[in-house]
Design an enzyme around this catalytic site. Sequence first.
Site, PDB file in Angstrom:
ATOM      1  N   ARG A 169      30.431 -16.413  26.406  1.00  0.00           N
ATOM      2  CA  ARG A 169      31.735 -16.673  25.792  1.00  0.00           C
ATOM      3  C   ARG A 169      31.557 -16.641  24.279  1.00  0.00           C
ATOM      4  O   ARG A 169      30.576 -17.173  23.739  1.00  0.00           O
ATOM      5  CB  ARG A 169      32.299 -18.040  26.227  1.00  0.00           C
ATOM      6  CG  ARG A 169      32.865 -18.069  27.648  1.00  0.00           C
ATOM      7  CD  ARG A 169      34.095 -17.197  27.766  1.00  0.00           C
ATOM      8  NE  ARG A 169      34.753 -17.295  29.060  1.00  0.00           N
ATOM      9  CZ  ARG A 169      34.501 -16.509  30.115  1.00  0.00           C
ATOM     10  NH1 ARG A 169      33.553 -15.582  29.999  1.00  0.00           N
ATOM     11  NH2 ARG A 169      35.167 -16.649  31.244  1.00  0.00           N
ATOM     12  N   HIS A 221      34.380  -7.421  26.139  1.00  0.00           N
ATOM     13  CA  HIS A 221      34.345  -8.400  27.228  1.00  0.00           C
ATOM     14  C   HIS A 221      34.548  -7.681  28.562  1.00  0.00           C
ATOM     15  O   HIS A 221      35.326  -8.103  29.411  1.00  0.00           O
ATOM     16  CB  HIS A 221      35.413  -9.484  27.035  1.00  0.00           C
ATOM     17  CG  HIS A 221      35.072 -10.764  27.752  1.00  0.00           C
ATOM     18  ND1 HIS A 221      35.490 -12.004  27.317  1.00  0.00           N
ATOM     19  CD2 HIS A 221      34.362 -11.015  28.881  1.00  0.00           C
ATOM     20  CE1 HIS A 221      35.069 -12.946  28.137  1.00  0.00           C
ATOM     21  NE2 HIS A 221      34.372 -12.368  29.096  1.00  0.00           N
ATOM     22  N   GLU A 261      39.495 -12.660  20.808  1.00  0.00           N
ATOM     23  CA  GLU A 261      39.601 -11.469  21.643  1.00  0.00           C
ATOM     24  C   GLU A 261      41.065 -11.160  21.937  1.00  0.00           C
ATOM     25  O   GLU A 261      41.766 -12.021  22.466  1.00  0.00           O
ATOM     26  CB  GLU A 261      38.831 -11.673  22.947  1.00  0.00           C
ATOM     27  CG  GLU A 261      37.326 -11.817  22.750  1.00  0.00           C
ATOM     28  CD  GLU A 261      36.566 -12.044  24.054  1.00  0.00           C
ATOM     29  OE1 GLU A 261      37.221 -12.141  25.122  1.00  0.00           O
ATOM     30  OE2 GLU A 261      35.335 -12.130  24.011  1.00  0.00           O
TER      31      GLU A 261
END
Length: 350
Positions: free
Chosen positions: A246, A294, A275
């Site tokens: 993360r 991601h 993000e």
Amino acid sequence: MSAAPFRVALSGDFRKPDGSPTFPDFDLGPLVSAPGVETLFLEPANPIPAAQMADVDALILLMPRFAAESVHPNGRLGLVARFGVGYDNVDTEACTRAGIALAITPDGVRRPVAVSIVTLMLALTGKLMTKDRLTREGPEGFARRVDHMGVGLVGRTLGSIGIGNIGAELFRLARPYDMHFIAHDPFADRKVAAELGIELVDLETLFRRADVLTVNCPLTPETRHIVNAQRLGLMKPTAYLINTARGPIVDQKALTQVLQERRIAGAGLDVLEQEPPSIEDPILGLDNVILAPHALCWTDQCFAGNGAADIRAVLSVMKGEEPRGVVNRAVLASPAWKARLERNRQRFGR
């Protein structure tokens, strides 16, 4: 009169605006064909409003937040099945208070994420992105290849913050590279560490010794910015940092400065603090970092595995059984949860 169906909702981001599936490898067949099950897609919303959850028994959740205000007071919802292992988009305490189990899919992501870490490690140490750029420059680029020697892995030290599900799998995959293994994890299974040949060390030692340092821990208040300026300053100038966990586990501002000043050799990031990032984010302009949105572990097998695990969890609850992968284990002892399982067992148990 027949019993009411067991209603399973999927968050709205599982389908595109035209109604087609976002991820075709997520096979809903076993859920749709299960007797007594009715499926529906929620309208896109973030966080999910409680009104959409009024007539839902289980939720399969992708990216939207399931917050305290998402819990409907009628108490019908019994399971939030997160599509993946990260659950920072779920208010776990609110779920526990409401007798809702939160399940994740460790089996679905273990190998795909570990492979992603190895991919970044090999790309960084082999200078893959640099050599790609050189090749595209033709003869001029080829002439400079001698200035970009890669780094061999034999005898180097691979470090990890965390040796849980994914961290342990990373070390299993890395065995053929003949590296030294070190890790920091206050909750480590010492038997697993011993079996994998991992030396457990304190956090500062981990940063000092690792040639490749990987982040494999969940995002919690304790791990937020655990990779900070002070600890980055302990790393070797030849070392690489990899984060596929993360973004906020790493202080990105501090990391950007370290990369700009060439105080470490480089970084591989599948996650960022924001993000998607702003197009003005300085990290996007650096040539000593490899970035992914991601999604590096997003493969057909990963999504098929996550989907199958979530469906198994949903069908277990429907039959009155305890699902695998429950995060908030305390809920399993609550009267509300036990009563719900008993009702399901009577309605749908086979």
